[in-house]
Write an enzyme that holds these catalytic residues in place. Structure first.
Site, mmCIF file in Angstrom:
data_model
loop_
_atom_site.group_PDB
_atom_site.id
_atom_site.type_symbol
_atom_site.label_atom_id
_atom_site.label_comp_id
_atom_site.label_asym_id
_atom_site.label_seq_id
_atom_site.Cartn_x
_atom_site.Cartn_y
_atom_site.Cartn_z
ATOM 1 N N TYR A 20 -65.433 3.975 41.844
ATOM 2 C CA TYR A 20 -66.711 3.205 41.775
ATOM 3 C C TYR A 20 -67.585 4.055 40.679
ATOM 4 C CZ TYR A 20 -65.159 1.890 46.229
ATOM 5 O OH TYR A 20 -64.179 1.430 47.550
ATOM 6 N N HIS B 128 -55.528 5.625 46.843
ATOM 7 C CA HIS B 128 -56.454 4.393 46.409
ATOM 8 C C HIS B 128 -55.287 3.387 45.611
ATOM 9 C CE1 HIS B 128 -60.422 2.749 44.850
ATOM 10 N NE2 HIS B 128 -59.832 2.036 45.593
#
Length: 320
Positions: free
Chosen positions: A58, A140
């Site tokens: 992010y 992830h």
């Protein structure tokens, strides 16, 4: 259904049913001011929502930086953090990061699911967060490297869990097949599945959620708005991070009309829907302002009548 109901994950970790996603802190789709980041955190904490999910991905580390910086007024035992491993943020001469307005400059993301890459990823996340531990770690998006993630990345986290460095480990992903493998081939505690158990896409309900239920793996549903369209089905709305196709938009508008006819907003239904599945323990919602936190929480708490959900199931089966 209440936002400050706590749920106990397979690992024993307790988290609120409603968690806060921090992709907006990295400026996903639009820049977010530092003051807004701080207000999201303080408003959430005031409401008893003390679980924050972040990731190096992010804003290329900026979301972790900003979470760490703005939550530091609170004592470390007051809140719960999950982050993710599998992408390293490395120096680069690139200065563009399309879609992320608060992204760090002169760096880029590199996938790395090797044992050393996983350790490095977590070490660097802890530095950005300015914390000595996180409660939960997800591998992830191992879509292109499932075998390596299961054989190399997972054992590193399993060892850290055994040593007490992290309490809860799992996989965070937007596809269904690979996490089903993790559930069946490893001893993960938790699965963060984004975008695949929503009003528009229930594909996780076919094999993935039943597998989680069978093995006792806790599930957190992310992306409950499918990246935007289920917050309001209007022209130009995003579906899974791209502008929605006319077919998807039309379907979302039919669902919206169904709920509106019964005095319910699309967002209210989208927030409550995933928790109806017995495998789902919590939802994660990205919020970019204090107003979004309070609005989403109040919509989540306004329970939709069971009869309406039964009607929706019938209605949905007629949708093509």
């Amino acid at each position: 259904m209440s936002h400050n109901t706590f749920t106990t994950l397979k690992s024993g970790l307790q988290i609120p049913e409603f968690g806060i996603g921090t992709s907006p802190f990295g400026g996903l789709f639009a820049a977010v001011a530092e003051s807004d980041v701080r207000e999201v955190i303080t408003t959430s904490m005031d409401l008893g929502l003390n679980y924050f999910d972040t990731a190096p991905h992010y804003g290329m580390g900026s979301a972790e930086d900003r979470l760490g910086r703005n939550i530091s007024d609170f004592s470390r035992d007051e809140f719960i953090v999950s982050t993710k491993v599998g992408r390293l943020i490395v120096p680069s001469d690139k200065n563009e990061d399309p879609g992320w307005e608060n992204s760090k400059k002169s760096v880029e993301r590199v996938f790395d699911f090797s044992a050393s890459g996983i350790e490095k990823s977590l070490t660097e996340s802890l530095e950005r967060l300015n914390m000595d531990h996180v409660e939960m770690v997800f591998i992830h998006d191992p879509d292109g490297a499932a075998d390596q993630a299961i054989k190399e990345a997972y054992p590193v986290l399993e060892r850290m869990r055994d040593q007490g460095i992290v309490k809860t480990i799992g996989v965070g992903i937007t596809s269904n097949e690979i996490p089903t493998r993790f559930i069946n081939e490893t001893d993960i505690d938790v699965l963060l599945i984004a975008l695949r158990y929503t009003l528009l896409d229930q594909s996780a309900g076919v094999h993935l959620l039943p597998a989680a239920l069978k093995k006792g793996v806790s599930v957190i549903a992310g992306g409950v708005f499918n990246s935007g369209i289920l917050a309001g089905a209007k022209e130009g709305a995003t579906y899974n991070y791209e502008v929605a196709s006319p077919a998807v938009l039309a379907r979302a508008q039919k669902i919206e009309a169904f709920f509106n006819d019964r005095g319910i907003s699309l967002a209210q239904a989208a927030l409550q829907f995933p928790m109806r599945h017995p495998a789902v323990s919590a939802i994660l919602v990205g919020c970019r302002s204090a107003q979004e936190v309070t609005r989403n929480v109040s919509l989540y708490n306004k329970t939709i009548n069971e009869d309406i959900w039964k009607e929706f199931e019938s209605f949905q089966s007629l949708l093509v």
